[in-house]
Design a protein around this motif. Structure first.
Motif, short mmCIF file in Angstrom:
data_model
loop_
_atom_site.label_atom_id
_atom_site.label_comp_id
_atom_site.label_asym_id
_atom_site.label_seq_id
_atom_site.Cartn_x
_atom_site.Cartn_y
_atom_site.Cartn_z
N VAL A 19 3.16 29.96 26.33
CA VAL A 19 2.10 30.76 25.71
C VAL A 19 1.84 32.04 26.50
N ALA A 20 2.03 32.02 27.81
CA ALA A 20 1.84 33.23 28.63
C ALA A 20 2.85 34.31 28.29
N THR A 21 3.94 33.96 27.62
CA THR A 21 4.98 34.94 27.27
C THR A 21 4.78 35.53 25.88
N LEU A 22 3.84 34.99 25.11
CA LEU A 22 3.71 35.37 23.71
C LEU A 22 2.76 36.55 23.49
N PRO A 23 2.97 37.30 22.41
CA PRO A 23 2.01 38.35 22.06
C PRO A 23 0.70 37.71 21.59
N GLU A 24 -0.34 38.54 21.49
CA GLU A 24 -1.67 38.00 21.22
C GLU A 24 -1.84 37.34 19.86
N ASP A 25 -0.94 37.58 18.93
CA ASP A 25 -1.09 36.98 17.60
C ASP A 25 -0.25 35.72 17.42
N GLN A 26 0.24 35.15 18.53
CA GLN A 26 1.06 33.94 18.44
C GLN A 26 0.56 32.85 19.38
N PHE A 27 0.85 31.61 18.98
CA PHE A 27 0.55 30.43 19.78
C PHE A 27 1.73 29.48 19.62
N ALA A 28 1.83 28.46 20.46
CA ALA A 28 2.98 27.54 20.38
C ALA A 28 2.52 26.11 20.62
N PRO A 29 2.08 25.42 19.57
CA PRO A 29 1.69 24.02 19.73
C PRO A 29 2.91 23.16 20.08
N THR A 30 2.64 22.10 20.81
CA THR A 30 3.68 21.15 21.20
C THR A 30 4.06 20.28 20.02
N LEU A 31 5.36 20.20 19.75
CA LEU A 31 5.86 19.33 18.69
C LEU A 31 6.15 17.93 19.22
N ASP A 32 6.70 17.86 20.42
CA ASP A 32 6.91 16.55 21.06
C ASP A 32 6.89 16.72 22.56
N ALA A 56 5.56 12.58 38.04
CA ALA A 56 5.99 12.50 36.65
C ALA A 56 6.74 13.78 36.30
N VAL A 57 7.66 13.66 35.35
CA VAL A 57 8.39 14.81 34.83
C VAL A 57 8.31 14.76 33.31
N ALA A 58 8.54 15.91 32.68
CA ALA A 58 8.45 15.95 31.22
C ALA A 58 9.34 17.03 30.64
N THR A 59 9.72 16.80 29.39
CA THR A 59 10.33 17.84 28.56
C THR A 59 9.50 17.91 27.28
N ALA A 60 9.53 19.06 26.67
CA ALA A 60 8.76 19.25 25.44
C ALA A 60 9.46 20.24 24.52
N THR A 61 9.11 20.14 23.26
CA THR A 61 9.53 21.11 22.26
C THR A 61 8.25 21.72 21.69
N ALA A 62 8.24 23.04 21.56
CA ALA A 62 7.08 23.74 21.00
C ALA A 62 7.57 24.67 19.89
N ARG A 63 6.66 24.98 18.98
CA ARG A 63 7.00 25.86 17.86
C ARG A 63 6.10 27.09 17.88
N ILE A 64 6.70 28.25 17.99
CA ILE A 64 5.94 29.50 17.98
C ILE A 64 5.47 29.77 16.56
N GLN A 65 4.18 30.07 16.42
CA GLN A 65 3.62 30.39 15.12
C GLN A 65 2.52 31.42 15.26
N SER A 66 2.18 32.05 14.16
CA SER A 66 1.11 33.04 14.15
C SER A 66 -0.24 32.36 14.27
N VAL A 67 -1.16 33.00 14.96
CA VAL A 67 -2.53 32.50 15.09
C VAL A 67 -3.27 32.90 13.84
N ARG A 68 -3.95 31.93 13.25
CA ARG A 68 -4.75 32.22 12.05
C ARG A 68 -6.12 32.71 12.47
N GLN A 69 -6.51 33.84 11.97
CA GLN A 69 -7.80 34.43 12.34
C GLN A 69 -8.90 33.89 11.48
#
Length: 149
Positions: A80-93, A136-149
């Motif tokens: 999320v720190a790498t994304l522009p202000e109109d995007q977010f990336a929820p965790t898929l798994d 503990a260690v982890a891996t994750a998948t996230a999906r970049i999407q637009s933030v709904r205003q």
């Protein structure tokens, strides 16, 4: 930007919280989330957590769900720190491996973007105990999407 510098000119959910423009998420407050360092160009982050006694299970160690939440709150912000202000990336798994018991105290999370696609991103990280060894260690998948205003 170096790993430890903070860029207060950036905008977006991550940066707005860091600059104090918006309050931190309640889940991050509960976990005692603290930014140690971030490098958005490298897609890496270090955060600390205050694992309190309220997180322990009957065996006296931090319950795994809290460790998983800490890892999620490490890996997600690395992206999320790498994304522009109109995007977010929820965790898929989120896949977590518990390596050893974690005791109450300060835990350090290290997260990184392993591969970033147009929409789907792969993340990885670890949670270290106060002795510097992984709990503990982890891996994750996230999906970049637009933030709904």
């Amino acid at each position: 930007m170096s790993f430890m510098e903070m860029d207060t000119q950036r905008r977006g959910l991550f940066w707005d919280v860091q600059a104090g423009r918006v309050p931190p998420p309640p889940a991050a407050v509960l976990l005692g989330w603290e930014l140690v360092g971030v490098d958005p160009e490298q897609g890496t982050i270090e955060v600390a957590f205050a694992a309190g006694d309220q997180f322990v299970n009957p065996a006296g160690v931090i319950q795994g769900g809290f460790l998983a939440a800490m890892l999620d709150d490490t890996l997600g912000p690395a992206l999320v720190a790498t994304l522009p202000e109109d995007q977010f990336a929820p965790t898929l798994d989120l896949h977590v491996q518990f390596l050893r018991p974690a005791r109450p105290g300060r835990l350090l999370g290290r997260g990184r973007v392993v591969q970033r696609g147009k929409e789907v991103c792969f993340l990885a990280g670890e949670l270290l105990g106060d002795d510097g060894r992984p709990v503990a260690v982890a891996t994750a998948t996230a999906r970049i999407q637009s933030v709904r205003q």
